[in-house]
Motif scaffolding. Structure first.
Motif, PDB file in Angstrom:
ATOM      1  N   UNK A   1      55.061  48.038  69.402  1.00 33.84           N
ATOM      2  CA  UNK A   1      54.710  47.392  68.139  1.00 33.84           C
ATOM      3  C   UNK A   1      55.199  45.951  68.199  1.00 33.84           C
ATOM      4  N   UNK A   2      54.297  45.009  67.957  1.00 34.41           N
ATOM      5  CA  UNK A   2      54.617  43.587  68.023  1.00 34.41           C
ATOM      6  C   UNK A   2      54.225  42.951  66.697  1.00 34.41           C
ATOM      7  N   UNK A   3      55.139  42.182  66.075  1.00 30.70           N
ATOM      8  CA  UNK A   3      54.848  41.514  64.823  1.00 30.70           C
ATOM      9  C   UNK A   3      55.175  40.033  64.970  1.00 30.70           C
ATOM     10  N   UNK A   4      54.342  39.187  64.382  1.00 33.82           N
ATOM     11  CA  UNK A   4      54.493  37.744  64.506  1.00 33.82           C
ATOM     12  C   UNK A   4      54.395  37.071  63.143  1.00 33.82           C
ATOM     13  N   UNK A   5      55.314  36.153  62.863  1.00 34.56           N
ATOM     14  CA  UNK A   5      55.233  35.268  61.706  1.00 34.56           C
ATOM     15  C   UNK A   5      54.784  33.925  62.251  1.00 34.56           C
ATOM     16  N   UNK A   6      53.497  33.652  62.178  1.00 36.17           N
ATOM     17  CA  UNK A   6      52.945  32.468  62.833  1.00 36.17           C
ATOM     18  C   UNK A   6      53.086  31.193  62.007  1.00 36.17           C
ATOM     19  N   UNK A   7      53.339  31.302  60.703  1.00 36.04           N
ATOM     20  CA  UNK A   7      53.431  30.088  59.885  1.00 36.04           C
ATOM     21  C   UNK A   7      54.825  29.850  59.300  1.00 36.04           C
ATOM     22  N   UNK A   8      55.814  30.687  59.660  1.00 33.54           N
ATOM     23  CA  UNK A   8      57.196  30.454  59.245  1.00 33.54           C
ATOM     24  C   UNK A   8      57.511  30.748  57.798  1.00 33.54           C
ATOM     25  N   UNK A   9      56.662  31.537  57.115  1.00 33.15           N
ATOM     26  CA  UNK A   9      56.915  31.831  55.707  1.00 33.15           C
ATOM     27  C   UNK A   9      57.755  33.088  55.496  1.00 33.15           C
ATOM     28  N   UNK A  10      58.199  33.728  56.581  1.00 34.58           N
ATOM     29  CA  UNK A  10      59.024  34.928  56.459  1.00 34.58           C
ATOM     30  C   UNK A  10      58.241  36.213  56.323  1.00 34.58           C
ATOM     31  N   UNK A  11      56.915  36.142  56.392  1.00 33.99           N
ATOM     32  CA  UNK A  11      56.072  37.330  56.307  1.00 33.99           C
ATOM     33  C   UNK A  11      55.286  37.490  57.592  1.00 33.99           C
ATOM     34  N   UNK A  12      55.013  38.759  57.942  1.00 30.36           N
ATOM     35  CA  UNK A  12      54.261  39.046  59.157  1.00 30.36           C
ATOM     36  C   UNK A  12      52.812  38.618  58.969  1.00 30.36           C
ATOM     37  N   UNK A  13      52.325  37.815  59.912  1.00 26.79           N
ATOM     38  CA  UNK A  13      50.933  37.372  59.862  1.00 26.79           C
ATOM     39  C   UNK A  13      50.045  38.174  60.791  1.00 26.79           C
ATOM     40  N   UNK A  14      50.572  38.603  61.925  1.00 28.59           N
ATOM     41  CA  UNK A  14      49.793  39.382  62.886  1.00 28.59           C
ATOM     42  C   UNK A  14      50.632  40.559  63.370  1.00 28.59           C
ATOM     43  N   UNK A  15      50.060  41.735  63.391  1.00 27.74           N
ATOM     44  CA  UNK A  15      50.692  42.926  63.953  1.00 27.74           C
ATOM     45  C   UNK A  15      49.802  43.446  65.074  1.00 27.74           C
ATOM     46  N   UNK A  16      50.409  43.694  66.226  1.00 26.06           N
ATOM     47  CA  UNK A  16      49.675  44.256  67.352  1.00 26.06           C
ATOM     48  C   UNK A  16      50.331  45.571  67.739  1.00 26.06           C
ATOM     49  N   UNK A  17      49.522  46.583  68.010  1.00 23.33           N
ATOM     50  CA  UNK A  17      50.011  47.894  68.394  1.00 23.33           C
ATOM     51  C   UNK A  17      49.430  48.253  69.757  1.00 23.33           C
ATOM     52  N   UNK A  18      50.301  48.625  70.683  1.00 26.95           N
ATOM     53  CA  UNK A  18      49.875  49.066  72.013  1.00 26.95           C
ATOM     54  C   UNK A  18      50.066  50.580  72.057  1.00 26.95           C
ATOM     55  N   UNK A  19      49.053  51.311  71.632  1.00 27.94           N
ATOM     56  CA  UNK A  19      49.165  52.764  71.469  1.00 27.94           C
ATOM     57  C   UNK A  19      49.370  53.494  72.785  1.00 27.94           C
ATOM     58  N   UNK A  20      48.689  53.062  73.841  1.00 32.44           N
ATOM     59  CA  UNK A  20      48.824  53.750  75.125  1.00 32.44           C
ATOM     60  C   UNK A  20      49.827  53.064  76.057  1.00 32.44           C
ATOM     61  N   UNK A  21      50.486  52.012  75.554  1.00 30.59           N
ATOM     62  CA  UNK A  21      51.546  51.300  76.260  1.00 30.59           C
ATOM     63  C   UNK A  21      51.132  50.851  77.661  1.00 30.59           C
ATOM     64  N   UNK A  22      49.909  50.315  77.750  1.00 31.67           N
ATOM     65  CA  UNK A  22      49.430  49.792  79.024  1.00 31.67           C
ATOM     66  C   UNK A  22      49.625  48.280  79.117  1.00 31.67           C
ATOM     67  N   UNK A  23      50.256  47.686  78.114  1.00 25.15           N
ATOM     68  CA  UNK A  23      50.492  46.251  78.100  1.00 25.15           C
ATOM     69  C   UNK A  23      49.429  45.457  77.371  1.00 25.15           C
TER      70      UNK A  23
END
Length: 82
Positions: A44-66
């Motif tokens: 599970x990867x979460x990114x705050x791309x604009x610095x407002x303290x909230x998650x802007x993008x969430x990425x999920x690698x379900x099969x963990x292949x990268x």
């Protein structure tokens, strides 16, 4: 993410290791990487791309292949405290 990272424990009954990182050097955490199933691989990867303290993008690698299998743009969630 070559700089030293901080590992913190999240709330709840299940242990989830979270790596928090300041990717752009502004002094605020803006990337959160989690191992949600305890197998030692991030999924599970979460990114705050604009610095407002909230998650802007969430990425999920379900099969963990990268490669992310699901990307949620603009979910607006508040990330765990790091």
């Amino acid at each position: 993410m070559t700089e030293p990272q901080e590992t913190v424990e999240t709330r709840g009954n299940d242990r989830v290791d979270l790596i928090a990182q300041d990717a752009n050097g502004d002094g605020k955490t803006d990337v959160w990487v989690s191992d949600t199933d305890g197998d030692g691989k991030p999924d599970l990867f979460q990114f705050d791309t604009d610095g407002d303290g909230k998650v802007d993008i969430t990425m999920v690698d379900l099969d963990e292949d990268g490669n992310p299998d699901m990307i949620v743009d603009g979910d607006g969630g508040i990330p765990p405290k790091a």
